[in-house]
Scaffold this motif. Structure first.
Motif, PDB file in Angstrom:
ATOM      1  N   ARG A 202     -23.850  28.246-110.070  1.00 29.17           N
ATOM      2  CA  ARG A 202     -25.623  27.787-109.435  1.00 29.17           C
ATOM      3  C   ARG A 202     -25.539  27.294-110.229  1.00 29.17           C
ATOM      4  O   ARG A 202     -25.264  26.013-111.277  1.00 29.17           O
ATOM      5  N   LEU A 203     -26.734  25.734-109.419  1.00 29.77           N
ATOM      6  CA  LEU A 203     -26.949  24.921-110.078  1.00 29.77           C
ATOM      7  C   LEU A 203     -28.431  24.852-110.822  1.00 29.77           C
ATOM      8  O   LEU A 203     -29.106  25.814-111.030  1.00 29.77           O
ATOM      9  N   VAL A 204     -28.402  23.306-110.768  1.00 27.64           N
ATOM     10  CA  VAL A 204     -30.036  23.738-111.738  1.00 27.64           C
ATOM     11  C   VAL A 204     -31.292  23.468-111.796  1.00 27.64           C
ATOM     12  O   VAL A 204     -31.442  23.457-110.626  1.00 27.64           O
ATOM     13  N   PRO A 205     -31.642  24.821-112.107  1.00 33.17           N
ATOM     14  CA  PRO A 205     -33.217  25.383-111.145  1.00 33.17           C
ATOM     15  C   PRO A 205     -34.370  24.164-111.456  1.00 33.17           C
ATOM     16  O   PRO A 205     -34.212  23.277-112.070  1.00 33.17           O
TER      17      PRO A 205
ATOM     18  N   GLU B 259     -30.831  17.239-105.455  1.00 37.16           N
ATOM     19  CA  GLU B 259     -30.227  16.789-106.818  1.00 37.16           C
ATOM     20  C   GLU B 259     -28.888  16.596-107.071  1.00 37.16           C
ATOM     21  O   GLU B 259     -28.222  16.144-106.553  1.00 37.16           O
ATOM     22  N   GLN B 260     -29.050  17.598-107.185  1.00 35.88           N
ATOM     23  CA  GLN B 260     -27.411  18.037-107.677  1.00 35.88           C
ATOM     24  C   GLN B 260     -26.883  18.277-106.662  1.00 35.88           C
ATOM     25  O   GLN B 260     -25.594  18.153-106.551  1.00 35.88           O
ATOM     26  N   ALA B 261     -27.265  19.261-105.446  1.00 45.20           N
ATOM     27  CA  ALA B 261     -26.241  19.199-104.554  1.00 45.20           C
ATOM     28  C   ALA B 261     -25.596  17.582-103.609  1.00 45.20           C
ATOM     29  O   ALA B 261     -24.803  17.990-103.651  1.00 45.20           O
TER      30      ALA B 261
ATOM     31  N   LEU C 240     -25.724  11.031-119.331  1.00 40.56           N
ATOM     32  CA  LEU C 240     -25.281  11.750-118.693  1.00 40.56           C
ATOM     33  C   LEU C 240     -24.944  12.258-117.168  1.00 40.56           C
ATOM     34  O   LEU C 240     -25.746  12.252-116.789  1.00 40.56           O
ATOM     35  N   SER C 241     -23.465  12.706-116.714  1.00 39.58           N
ATOM     36  CA  SER C 241     -23.421  13.050-115.353  1.00 39.58           C
ATOM     37  C   SER C 241     -23.769  14.563-116.186  1.00 39.58           C
ATOM     38  O   SER C 241     -22.870  15.408-115.313  1.00 39.58           O
ATOM     39  N   TRP C 242     -25.418  14.899-116.092  1.00 38.50           N
ATOM     40  CA  TRP C 242     -26.233  16.694-115.808  1.00 38.50           C
ATOM     41  C   TRP C 242     -25.351  17.328-114.597  1.00 38.50           C
ATOM     42  O   TRP C 242     -25.301  17.886-113.991  1.00 38.50           O
ATOM     43  N   TRP C 243     -25.050  16.518-113.334  1.00 36.21           N
ATOM     44  CA  TRP C 243     -24.933  17.265-112.303  1.00 36.21           C
ATOM     45  C   TRP C 243     -23.728  17.330-111.652  1.00 36.21           C
ATOM     46  O   TRP C 243     -23.316  18.938-111.238  1.00 36.21           O
ATOM     47  N   ARG C 244     -22.652  17.259-112.895  1.00 32.14           N
ATOM     48  CA  ARG C 244     -21.442  18.510-113.024  1.00 32.14           C
ATOM     49  C   ARG C 244     -21.175  19.207-113.111  1.00 32.14           C
ATOM     50  O   ARG C 244     -20.054  20.144-113.640  1.00 32.14           O
TER      51      ARG C 244
ATOM     52  N   VAL D 136     -15.898  19.873-111.390  1.00 30.17           N
ATOM     53  CA  VAL D 136     -17.497  20.757-111.945  1.00 30.17           C
ATOM     54  C   VAL D 136     -16.804  21.334-112.844  1.00 30.17           C
ATOM     55  O   VAL D 136     -16.120  21.792-112.957  1.00 30.17           O
ATOM     56  N   VAL D 137     -17.983  21.814-114.188  1.00 35.77           N
ATOM     57  CA  VAL D 137     -17.581  22.669-115.084  1.00 35.77           C
ATOM     58  C   VAL D 137     -18.855  23.334-115.614  1.00 35.77           C
ATOM     59  O   VAL D 137     -19.540  23.418-115.248  1.00 35.77           O
TER      60      VAL D 137
END
Length: 99
Positions: A63-66, A71-73, A52-56, A23-24
């Protein structure tokens, strides 16, 4: 002189190198791509490039994507990342490893 195409290509290349559990931040991607001030552009590339692996990719504070937090979690947890209250706490590798 670089173009937006060069920038997009480098960002996509860096994102494709991310491994499960890594995770970056948007800024990390921009910096690794050679464009350290293009963190916002990373988000645009992620949003506009399927596959693309957007969730990483998260903010520098984890903070995760609003709007996509659940889904990201879920995706991050499936890769061994610890996520609580919409924030990455610990990941197997990347910016949040060994915190």
């Amino acid at each position: 002189m670089s173009t937006d195409r060069d920038l997009d290509a480098r960002i996509i290349e860096v994102i494709r190198l991310l491994q499960p559990g890594e995770v970056v931040s948007y800024g990390d991607i921009a910096s690794d791509a050679g464009f350290p001030k293009a963190a916002r552009h990373v988000g645009k590339v992620l949003a506009g490039t399927p596959g693309l692996s957007w969730w990483r990719v998260v903010t520098s504070h984890g903070r995760l994507v609003p709007g996509s937090e659940l889904e990201q979690a879920r995706l991050l947890r499936s890769e061994g990342v610890i996520v609580e209250e919409g924030r990455v706490l610990l990941s197997p590798s990347g910016r949040f490893a060994g915190r």
